[in-house]
Scaffold this active site. Structure first.
Site, PDB file in Angstrom:
ATOM      1  N   ASP A 397       0.819  -1.208   0.000  1.00 54.87           N
ATOM      2  CA  ASP A 397       0.000   0.000   0.000  1.00 54.87           C
ATOM      3  C   ASP A 397       0.862   1.271   0.000  1.00 54.87           C
ATOM      4  O   ASP A 397       2.076   1.223   0.193  1.00 54.87           O
ATOM      5  CB  ASP A 397      -0.891  -0.030   1.242  1.00 54.87           C
ATOM      6  CG  ASP A 397      -2.144   0.816   1.106  1.00 54.87           C
ATOM      7  OD1 ASP A 397      -2.357   1.399   0.031  1.00 54.87           O
ATOM      8  OD2 ASP A 397      -2.916   0.887   2.083  1.00 54.87           O
ATOM      9  N   GLU A 400       2.702   7.280  -2.030  1.00 58.05           N
ATOM     10  CA  GLU A 400       2.494   8.611  -2.610  1.00 58.05           C
ATOM     11  C   GLU A 400       2.630   9.743  -1.594  1.00 58.05           C
ATOM     12  O   GLU A 400       2.397  10.900  -1.916  1.00 58.05           O
ATOM     13  CB  GLU A 400       1.113   8.696  -3.278  1.00 58.05           C
ATOM     14  CG  GLU A 400      -0.075   8.514  -2.350  1.00 58.05           C
ATOM     15  CD  GLU A 400      -0.275   7.098  -1.870  1.00 58.05           C
ATOM     16  OE1 GLU A 400      -0.369   6.899  -0.642  1.00 58.05           O
ATOM     17  OE2 GLU A 400      -0.316   6.185  -2.704  1.00 58.05           O
ATOM     18  N   ASP A 464      -8.852   3.529  -3.360  1.00 60.20           N
ATOM     19  CA  ASP A 464      -9.899   3.664  -2.348  1.00 60.20           C
ATOM     20  C   ASP A 464     -11.137   4.347  -2.906  1.00 60.20           C
ATOM     21  O   ASP A 464     -11.401   5.534  -2.625  1.00 60.20           O
ATOM     22  CB  ASP A 464      -9.368   4.461  -1.155  1.00 60.20           C
ATOM     23  CG  ASP A 464      -8.174   3.789  -0.495  1.00 60.20           C
ATOM     24  OD1 ASP A 464      -7.964   2.589  -0.731  1.00 60.20           O
ATOM     25  OD2 ASP A 464      -7.453   4.472   0.253  1.00 60.20           O
TER      26      ASP A 464
END
Length: 671
Positions: A397, A400, A464
């Site tokens: 995950d 960024e 998401d």
């Protein structure tokens, strides 16, 4: 197809395979240069970016010279000011435009590439709101994708008001300075600085670059299939997936050993085909106002998952794999943070202290991927605590969040490293798997990416999404996301079934989950997620009807195994993506260029997922061919049609000429 440079009567023209790419004159210059200072305001992965521009000049004057190597060197300036030398040449059969001789400290470029009014443009990484980029500009900066992503919606307003997190149409985890034109060429900017690619002008595309890039790479081809082959040969291709992934869904479950096994056993008893159990909380949980979060200390949590090591072995004997979760950060409470801090493996602030990032009511340190020793240490965490423990995959995950004021081991500007960070994170995961010789058995999937992710990441997921029907951030958005990545050279994509983000009264409904499951049956991977607030969301086992529907779609997915494997192999061998835009195989069909909520799965399946609540009849556009409706066997020749789409029968068609026609026909008899 190399570059051809012509200088005639004060007009400089650059062609690629007969296509005019650059047209420069004093009245219509192709290049502008200047100085600026970027302003980056980050709050929990959401960025506000602005520029303090000091100077911008059109470099209208030019002088041409040819080198011995066949390259053409052109120095552009404005009456001798801001001189910049550009080299047009060919490297490894690719057209390359290099920028050299920057003696004035230029750090801003604006490049105008010739365009046609009816041209279509695709790519720029993963774009959720628009597949055809023509008519809009796209700032490229990896960040949270935003909640709502549409400034005209109430959800986006609330997210902006409460957490600066609403986003806009261009916000994305995976930006990339690559576009493919319907003129059948691609352009890739080899740099990681902030950029804005603007496709709004009828006669040119403007590339705004906050750096002087090393080069632009361009190639042309006669077909899109050939063009994608060339692009992925340059950027890299994903490997084939392990065989076990096609044998069922990956159920996202949490809550500890007993809860997970109870949910699994009930699902199996109801006929669900399961190839993986994905428990992201295998290493512990925390609770915040956002919802259920993880502990971010990447080692088996024995208290929450007692006996997990033995259960993983038992599950594998049943043909079911266990998957976990990791990201590039270590929470301050964990032993890994203390270990990394003591060894100097964490990125620093300007005072030489460990840089702590606020992830929403808890802090974490950043493993510094520019430090080779830190990379080896973190790879060993993955090898020892995950692969050797028995995990067959994981969600890798984040990636960024790199702040632009962090101090890195290699001394490079974090402003320049920010976009590159997700690809570095992908490389670390890939090397850990390969060094354990497990690439044919272990896989990982990521949300964040940039140039280079194609070469290292084994699978992307869409991040998401909201647990709703919105076009910009709900079920519909994952389709243009997959197609945009496909046209950016990344051919393996899937999404959280049912979405993830549950805020501001949003709750996943039964119908949304069922429709999302139908869509996911026609993607490379079927995987569920409970969402950030599991108790607010409808889950795959919330009632028997949902579980039986999900089980049936899982049987559809597993029946497609030979077809999906062949499509994934084609992506690995040639770079042709698994989920494809219609025009990839129907180039002469003008309608196909504007369709973003239908796609081809491989060469022979066409899917038009139901993306509206309550919809039971769907309008579908079929390119000219002989198409057979998957569920009824009715034949269509192409054009606009209306088709019934009751729950369990999403609009899907197959080509009558397909070698897999008998396999597709057999799906009608699945109960």
């Amino acid at each position: 197809m190399g570059l051809q440079v012509r200088d005639y009567e004060g007009v400089l023209t650059v062609e690629l395979g007969g296509r005019v790419i650059i047209r420069h004159s004093r009245t219509e210059p192709w290049i502008y240069a200047g100085h600026g200072q970027g302003q980056y305001d980050m709050y929990r992965g959401n960025f506000k970016v602005s520029d303090r521009l000091g100077e911008k000049l059109a470099l209208v004057d030019y002088a041409v010279e040819s080198s011995d190597a066949g390259d053409v060197r052109v120095t552009f300036s404005k009456s001798g000011l801001l001189p910049l030398t550009v080299v047009f040449g060919v490297e490894h059969d690719r057209a390359v435009i290099r920028f050299v001789g920057n003696k004035e400290g230029i750090n801003r470029l604006w490049l105008r590439l010739a365009a046609e009014e009816q041209e279509h443009v695709y790519g720029c990484g993963e774009q959720f709101s628009h597949f055809d980029l023509r008519g809009r500009n796209f700032p490229l900066w990896t960040s949270e994708q935003g909640v709502g992503r549409n400034k005209d919606t109430y959800i986006t307003f609330l997210a902006d008001k409460e957490d600066r997190a609403g986003g806009d149409y261009y916000w994305t985890f995976f930006p990339q300075p690559t576009f493919i034109s319907s003129r059948k060429y691609y352009c890739h900017v080899d740099d990681s600085a902030y950029m804005d690619l603007d496709f709004r002008h009828p006669s040119y595309h403007e590339l705004q670059l906050w750096n002087i890039p090393e080069k632009l790479v361009l190639e042309a081809a006669d077909t899109y299939v050939e063009l994608l082959g060339k692009l992925t040969a340059y950027l890299g291709r994903q490997p084939e997936l392990p065989d076990w992934v096609y044998d069922g869904v990956w159920i996202g479950v949490q809550g500890g050993t007993e809860v997970v096994l109870d949910k699994l056993n009930r699902a199996l008893a109801m006929g669900l085909q399961v190839s993986g159990v994905w428990a992201q909380d295998w290493q512990g949980v925390r609770h915040t106002s956002f919802g259920k979060r993880l502990m971010w200390n990447w080692i088996w949590n024995r208290e929450l998952y007692p006996g997990l090591d033995k259960e993983i072995e038992k599950l594998r004997e049943k043909g079911i794999r266990f998957l976990g979760y990791i990201n590039p950060y270590v929470a301050v409470e964990g032993h890994l943070f203390k270990e990394a801090s003591a060894a100097g493996f964490l990125a620093k602030n300007d005072r030489g202290e460990d840089y702590l990032v606020d992830f929403g009511e808890f802090d974490a340190g950043i493993v510094d991927f520019t430090n080779p020793e830190a990379c080896e240490w973190y790879k060993n965490v993955i090898k020892e605590n995950m692969i050797r423990f028995g995990l067959s995959g994981w969600m890798a995950d984040f990636g960024e969040y790199l702040p632009t004021d962090v101090v890195l081991h290699n001394g490079a500007s974090a402003e320049w490293m920010h976009n590159a960070w997700p690809a570095m994170w992908a490389r670390l995961n890939r090397e850990a798997v390969e060094e354990e010789d497990k690439l044919d058995d272990v896989t990982f999937f990521m949300r964040a990416g940039y140039t280079g992710s194609q070469r290292y990441c084994t699978m992307m997921w869409a991040g998401d999404q909201n647990v709703d029907w919105s076009l910009d951030d709900g079920l519909a958005s994952v389709i243009p996301a997959a197609l945009s990545l496909a046209m950016s050279g990344f051919g393996l994509h899937h999404s959280d079934i049912g979405g993830y983000t549950t805020l501001f009264g949003m709750k996943r409904t039964k119908e949304l989950f069922m429709r999302w499951a139908e869509h996911s049956a026609f993607t490379p991977i079927m995987r569920t997620h409970e969402g950030n607030r599991p108790d607010d969301n409808w889950q795959f086992d919330s009632d028997d009807e949902t579980l039986l529907h999900f089980a049936r779609m899982s049987r559809v997915y597993t029946a497609l195994k030979p077809y999906l494997k062949a499509a994934v192999k084609e992506n690995a061998d040639t770079g042709v993506p698994v989920m494809r835009p219609l025009f990839l195989h129907y180039e002469r069909d003008e309608r196909a260029y504007s369709i973003q909520y239908q796609y081809l799965l491989g060469r022979d399946l066409l899917a038009a997922p139901v993306i509206e609540e309550g919809q039971r009849t769907v309008g579908v556009y079929l390119p000219e061919d002989e198409w057979i409706h998957l569920w009824t066997g009715r034949t269509y020749r192409g054009g606009d049609i209306q088709v019934d789409a009751p729950l369990g029968q999403p609009p899907v068609f197959y080509r009558a000429a397909s070698h897999y026609a008998s396999l597709f026909e057999s799906l009608r008899s699945l109960d």
